[in-house]
Design a protein around this motif. Sequence first.
Motif, PDB file in Angstrom:
ATOM      1  N   ALA A   1      -1.451  13.939  -3.325  1.00 25.84           N
ATOM      2  CA  ALA A   1      -0.745  13.015  -2.431  1.00 25.84           C
ATOM      3  C   ALA A   1       0.706  13.420  -2.233  1.00 25.84           C
ATOM      4  N   ILE A   2       1.345  13.920  -3.296  1.00 21.55           N
ATOM      5  CA  ILE A   2       2.736  14.350  -3.175  1.00 21.55           C
ATOM      6  C   ILE A   2       2.843  15.543  -2.229  1.00 21.55           C
ATOM      7  N   VAL A   3       1.991  16.555  -2.412  1.00 20.81           N
ATOM      8  CA  VAL A   3       2.024  17.739  -1.534  1.00 20.81           C
ATOM      9  C   VAL A   3       1.705  17.325  -0.101  1.00 20.81           C
ATOM     10  N   GLU A   4       0.722  16.487   0.070  1.00 22.72           N
ATOM     11  CA  GLU A   4       0.330  16.034   1.407  1.00 22.72           C
ATOM     12  C   GLU A   4       1.477  15.300   2.094  1.00 22.72           C
ATOM     13  N   THR A   5       2.185  14.460   1.350  1.00 24.42           N
ATOM     14  CA  THR A   5       3.292  13.689   1.928  1.00 24.42           C
ATOM     15  C   THR A   5       4.488  14.580   2.238  1.00 24.42           C
ATOM     16  N   ILE A   6       4.730  15.583   1.406  1.00 26.18           N
ATOM     17  CA  ILE A   6       5.804  16.544   1.693  1.00 26.18           C
ATOM     18  C   ILE A   6       5.543  17.228   3.038  1.00 26.18           C
ATOM     19  N   LEU A   7       4.329  17.684   3.262  1.00 26.80           N
ATOM     20  CA  LEU A   7       3.993  18.353   4.520  1.00 26.80           C
ATOM     21  C   LEU A   7       4.071  17.375   5.695  1.00 26.80           C
ATOM     22  N   LYS A   8       3.638  16.151   5.478  1.00 26.73           N
ATOM     23  CA  LYS A   8       3.698  15.133   6.529  1.00 26.73           C
ATOM     24  C   LYS A   8       5.140  14.774   6.863  1.00 26.73           C
ATOM     25  N   SER A   9       5.981  14.685   5.839  1.00 23.26           N
ATOM     26  CA  SER A   9       7.399  14.388   6.050  1.00 23.26           C
ATOM     27  C   SER A   9       8.049  15.453   6.913  1.00 23.26           C
ATOM     28  N   SER A  10       7.712  16.714   6.644  1.00 25.28           N
ATOM     29  CA  SER A  10       8.261  17.803   7.445  1.00 25.28           C
ATOM     30  C   SER A  10       7.784  17.722   8.892  1.00 25.28           C
ATOM     31  N   GLU A  11       6.512  17.425   9.088  1.00 25.44           N
ATOM     32  CA  GLU A  11       5.960  17.330  10.436  1.00 25.44           C
ATOM     33  C   GLU A  11       6.594  16.184  11.232  1.00 25.44           C
ATOM     34  N   GLU A  12       6.841  15.061  10.553  1.00 24.14           N
ATOM     35  CA  GLU A  12       7.339  13.872  11.238  1.00 24.14           C
ATOM     36  C   GLU A  12       8.861  13.754  11.211  1.00 24.14           C
ATOM     37  N   HIS A  13       9.540  14.691  10.516  1.00 25.73           N
ATOM     38  CA  HIS A  13      11.012  14.664  10.411  1.00 25.73           C
ATOM     39  C   HIS A  13      11.497  13.302   9.916  1.00 25.73           C
ATOM     40  N   ALA A  14      10.861  12.846   8.830  1.00 24.17           N
ATOM     41  CA  ALA A  14      11.182  11.496   8.344  1.00 24.17           C
ATOM     42  C   ALA A  14      11.004  11.427   6.838  1.00 24.17           C
ATOM     43  N   PHE A  15      11.809  10.537   6.214  1.00 22.94           N
ATOM     44  CA  PHE A  15      11.573  10.196   4.815  1.00 22.94           C
ATOM     45  C   PHE A  15      10.377   9.261   4.759  1.00 22.94           C
ATOM     46  N   LEU A  16       9.495   9.499   3.789  1.00 25.48           N
ATOM     47  CA  LEU A  16       8.273   8.709   3.685  1.00 25.48           C
ATOM     48  C   LEU A  16       8.100   8.180   2.269  1.00 25.48           C
ATOM     49  N   PRO A  17       7.472   7.017   2.133  1.00 30.39           N
ATOM     50  CA  PRO A  17       7.125   6.545   0.788  1.00 30.39           C
ATOM     51  C   PRO A  17       6.028   7.406   0.202  1.00 30.39           C
ATOM     52  N   ALA A  18       6.089   7.635  -1.091  1.00 36.15           N
ATOM     53  CA  ALA A  18       5.052   8.433  -1.744  1.00 36.15           C
ATOM     54  C   ALA A  18       3.812   7.572  -1.948  1.00 36.15           C
ATOM     55  N   PRO A  19       2.635   8.055  -1.527  1.00 38.03           N
ATOM     56  CA  PRO A  19       1.411   7.283  -1.759  1.00 38.03           C
ATOM     57  C   PRO A  19       1.172   7.088  -3.250  1.00 38.03           C
ATOM     58  N   LYS A  20       0.596   5.956  -3.585  1.00 40.73           N
ATOM     59  CA  LYS A  20       0.257   5.678  -4.977  1.00 40.73           C
ATOM     60  C   LYS A  20      -1.175   5.186  -5.057  1.00 40.73           C
ATOM     61  N   ILE A  21      -1.913   5.770  -5.990  1.00 43.13           N
ATOM     62  CA  ILE A  21      -3.293   5.366  -6.201  1.00 43.13           C
ATOM     63  C   ILE A  21      -3.265   4.148  -7.112  1.00 43.13           C
ATOM     64  N   ILE A  22      -3.432   2.956  -6.542  1.00 39.17           N
ATOM     65  CA  ILE A  22      -3.248   1.723  -7.310  1.00 39.17           C
ATOM     66  C   ILE A  22      -4.555   1.298  -7.968  1.00 39.17           C
TER      67      ILE A  22
END
Length: 353
Positions: free
Chosen positions: A324-345
Amino acid sequence: MSTKKIGIALIGAGIFAKKAYVPSLDELSDLFSVVAVFSKTETSATALAALFKKHKPEVYHGDGFGAVLQRTDVQALVIVLPIGQVTTGAVLQAFKAGKHVLSEKPITSSVKDGLELIRHYERIYSDCKIIWGVAENWNYLDSINKATKLVQSGELGKPLFSELVCKFHIKADNPYLETEWRKNPSFNGGFLLDGGVHQIAALRKIMGNVDKIGAISSSYKTNLGPVDSFVSTVKFSNGALGTILMTFAYGPVPIEPVEITITCEKATLKVTRNSLKVHYEDRNENIPVDEDNSVLHELKAFGEYVNGAGGEIYSPRDALEDVAIVETILKSSEEHAFLPAPKIITIDSPISM
């Protein structure tokens, strides 16, 4: 407390299976009995079996996976297969056959697929006492474990900053690059996902969970996939800030490829795969660490856990957090935005955003 020898089937005959798993399973012959090996072709399966010095496994290939699962002397599968549906399918079949599983990281190629797999396991098989661990060997590095204890003990004061620097030089003739599923990956992230989850797991172990992520990424070598490098800033749940530089396109410079720096209120730690240094205001300290034998320790812990003799396995939920961290890093770069880190609750809840 049982200390019986566990019947193992080694599934997959790739580079890492030969290089890391065969010698480790040989060394743990008092804990495991490797009774079967499986690969896509007879040639690769036979070559894998021939490498063992203390085991004499039977060879299975092609359509023979079902026959492996039917063996009553196989209690557990060690699955070392390419990322994606091939691994997922093998894991699901193993669960259905009542076998314990140690499957290589990353757990899946995406958070979506990982959630589906974990939910299936927890709803149906975890109550059946079927054990599933993910083979994240960086979780068993002595340097990482000692750094974690130092930071979490509070002895060094509150953690304030972290720097994770990963500079990998992948040569054109690198054997891992020559594998078809890495040359033409069907998953997002390429080497950054396949290799990057190791260091993300280590960072999270020392610093705890990540709350927010921002990143930029780029590609410098066309043979490494659509993205081979990123720089990320993160905020941890404990309030600390961090940066991550990860590239698989670094030049041929003789450097330590991975270094983690943790700055606390009273000292700064520098951690590598085989070293741990603590820098105080008035002195420096080199802390002795065991040389990397992490795959052996990972297997030993899995065997002990299966036998009810202790042992620490890397949980599927933890492994999915790394993806999830790697996926969000790549998504953040694509969207040019800070994103919340997903959490498996919880297994019945969607990822928290």
